[in-house]
Design an enzyme around this catalytic site. Structure first.
Site, PDB file in Angstrom:
ATOM      1  N   ALA A  23      41.195  36.622  32.564  1.00  0.00           N
ATOM      2  CA  ALA A  23      40.332  36.247  33.682  1.00  0.00           C
ATOM      3  C   ALA A  23      38.995  36.965  33.553  1.00  0.00           C
ATOM      4  CB  ALA A  23      40.994  36.588  35.014  1.00  0.00           C
ATOM      5  N   GLY A  26      33.108  38.876  38.702  1.00  0.00           N
ATOM      6  CA  GLY A  26      31.708  39.252  38.776  1.00  0.00           C
ATOM      7  C   GLY A  26      31.413  40.572  38.096  1.00  0.00           C
ATOM      8  N   MET A  27      32.409  41.473  38.081  1.00  0.00           N
ATOM      9  CA  MET A  27      32.193  42.802  37.530  1.00  0.00           C
ATOM     10  C   MET A  27      33.034  43.099  36.300  1.00  0.00           C
ATOM     11  SD  MET A  27      32.029  45.138  40.988  1.00  0.00           S
ATOM     12  CE  MET A  27      32.414  46.582  40.000  1.00  0.00           C
ATOM     13  N   ALA A  28      34.203  42.472  36.187  1.00  0.00           N
ATOM     14  CA  ALA A  28      35.160  42.897  35.165  1.00  0.00           C
ATOM     15  C   ALA A  28      35.775  41.727  34.419  1.00  0.00           C
ATOM     16  CB  ALA A  28      36.260  43.748  35.807  1.00  0.00           C
ATOM     17  N   GLU A  29      36.344  42.056  33.271  1.00  0.00           N
ATOM     18  CA  GLU A  29      37.107  41.111  32.464  1.00  0.00           C
ATOM     19  C   GLU A  29      38.535  41.634  32.349  1.00  0.00           C
ATOM     20  OE1 GLU A  29      33.673  39.688  29.306  1.00  0.00           O
ATOM     21  OE2 GLU A  29      34.697  41.598  28.974  1.00  0.00           O
ATOM     22  N   ILE A  30      39.494  40.700  32.342  1.00  0.00           N
ATOM     23  CA  ILE A  30      40.908  41.063  32.259  1.00  0.00           C
ATOM     24  C   ILE A  30      41.469  40.556  30.929  1.00  0.00           C
ATOM     25  CG2 ILE A  30      43.186  40.849  33.315  1.00  0.00           C
ATOM     26  CD1 ILE A  30      41.286  42.238  35.134  1.00  0.00           C
ATOM     27  N   LYS A  48      41.721  46.034  32.158  1.00  0.00           N
ATOM     28  CA  LYS A  48      40.653  45.551  33.027  1.00  0.00           C
ATOM     29  C   LYS A  48      39.426  46.389  32.693  1.00  0.00           C
ATOM     30  CE  LYS A  48      39.551  44.572  37.870  1.00  0.00           C
ATOM     31  NZ  LYS A  48      40.103  44.487  39.242  1.00  0.00           N
ATOM     32  N   ASP A 154      41.915  42.599  50.883  1.00  0.00           N
ATOM     33  CA  ASP A 154      41.832  41.311  50.187  1.00  0.00           C
ATOM     34  C   ASP A 154      43.225  40.731  49.933  1.00  0.00           C
ATOM     35  OD1 ASP A 154      40.522  39.168  49.081  1.00  0.00           O
ATOM     36  OD2 ASP A 154      40.070  40.138  47.174  1.00  0.00           O
TER      37      ASP A 154
END
Length: 424
Positions: A23, A26-30, A48, A154
């Site tokens: 995935a 906006g800030m990170a990649e998994i 992450k 969330d």
């Protein structure tokens, strides 16, 4: 997004190899990754990592590491487990358990498509597990014995993962709040509109009871098979602020009264009228299952998932086929879906893409949501807005978060399951 296998596995730091990208946020990649150690030891994990282009922004780094600090102190069967926090090539990362499973929202969508929606006992059991995990999160104390006052902020079906073994995991603490966190801009509104508590939507102070409301929304939805707050952003906000929630029996007259009482208490407009703790909510869900004599549990949920996969053309897991089912299969020369799980309570057989589409959230323009909430659009952007939400302090960055992760891993005393936290 659909996981994308890398053309070639990429080495990441001293211990990890990236296998596929799961995935992007906006800030990170998994990434799904493999951890290597001595004597041929290998283990699947999730990495992450902060987007490399954001690694030079102190405020973004601090925000990313706030998530790491919160996640690293948590060690519970219903919460994603963090193993390691570090930096590779100048980019901060979090290593966590790899969860073999899927988001609750995707599971519900598949059930609707196949006309075999999540059975009521299993829906309640999964929410009982979620409430138990939230109770642990909210009650967590620091080394000084004082409450950490963690609020997830969330909770939604996309941040609740169901493992292939029938366990639920709470993931993604990217916008969670805690007592030791750096100061945040109170104007920033985290979370998804359809799962916000009234106090979130009204830009008021939030505590752990906000998460209980959000979980109540999920409980409402997965026990009825329909969304609670869906439509124009302005209408959703108005309903939230006015407490306009039709009781489940208004939707289905045969909805169990004791379960409706749990749902509506979690969804009280005023926080003081809700459950005082998520543990209390978990207790009442357990009591409902017991009094109603409904059979469920991780093994039965795993069998349902297995049968759902088979209904879609997949192969069965032989070890999950119950003895009674095997006898029936010998007589009929096939393994059929266990229709005994479905009593006509929610929907008819023969699902459709239209029914599944009704489950999906409305994809509204950020400006419309911002206007309904009375904020500027950039206060809702989960990438840019969150950059502005923190003070610029940067003390104790990687080392502090890594120490928290190391201590939590030591406390765990062994392997976790498999897992991914959502991309921030």
């Amino acid at each position: 997004m659909t996981p994308q296998a890398l053309v070639e596995p990429a080495r990441f730091g001293d211990r990890y190899t990236l296998i596929e990208r799961v995935a992007v946020g906006g800030m990170a990649e998994i990434y799904r990754a493999r951890q290597d150690a001595i004597a041929g030891f290998e283990k699947d994990v999730v990495i992450k990592r902060l987007k490399p282009e954001l690694a030079g922004d102190d405020r973004v780094v601090d925000m990313f590491l706030d998530e790491a600090r919160i996640s690293a102190v948590l060690n519970h069967p219903n919460v994603v487990h963090v193993y390691d926090v570090g930096e590779a090539g100048g980019t901060p990362y979090i290593a966590m358990e790899y969860i073999a499973g899927e988001e609750l929202t995707d599971l519900c969508r598949r059930g609707l498509q196949l006309g075999r929606f999540l059975p009521l006992p299993h829906a309640v059991e999964l929410m009982r597990q979620a409430a138990r995990g939230l109770g642990y999160i909210h009650a967590k104390r620091g080394k000084d014995g004082e409450p950490l006052d963690i609020v997830h902020c969330d909770i939604s079906p996309t941040n609740l993962l169901v493992t292939e073994d029938g366990e639920l995991k709470i993931i993604d603490f990217g916008i969670a709040r805690s007592r030791h966190q750096r100061a945040r801009d109170a104007a920033i509104l985290p979370g998804k509109l359809s799962y916000m508590s009234p106090e979130q939507a009204s830009r008021g102070p939030v505590d752990h009871r906000s998460d209980i409301f959000s979980l109540g929304v999920v409980l409402y939805e997965i026990t009825l098979g329909r969304r609670l707050f869906k439509g124009k952003a302005s209408d959703v906000v108005q309903r939230l602020r006015e407490g306009d929630i039709p009781p489940p029996t208004f939707v289905r007259r045969d909805y169990p009264g004791p379960l409706e009482a749990v749902v509506m208490r979690a969804l009280e407009r005023h926080p003081e009228d809700r459950y005082e703790t998520a543990y209390d909510m978990a207790d009442e869900l357990s009591e409902f299952l017991r009094e109603a004599d409904l059979r469920t549990g991780p093994l039965r949920i795993a069998r349902y998932l297995d049968q759902l996969a088979a209904a879609a053309g997949g192969a069965r897991r032989a070890e999950l086929v119950a003895e009674a089912e095997r006898r029936a299969a010998e007589a009929e020369d096939e393994l059929d879906f266990d229709r005994g799980l479905f009593d006509g309570f929610r929907g008819a057989e023969g699902g459709s893409a239209e029914a599944a589409a009704e489950w999906d959230e409305v994809d509204e323009d950020t400006r419309e949501i911002a206007a309904a909430l009375g904020v500027a659009p950039d206060q809702l952007d989960r990438g840019g807005a969150r950059v502005e939400a923190l003070s610029a302090g940067r003390s104790g960055r990687i080392d502090g978060a890594a120490a928290d992760a190391g201590g939590a891993a030591a406390d765990a005393g062994g392997e976790g399951g498999a897992g991914a936290g959502g991309a921030s």
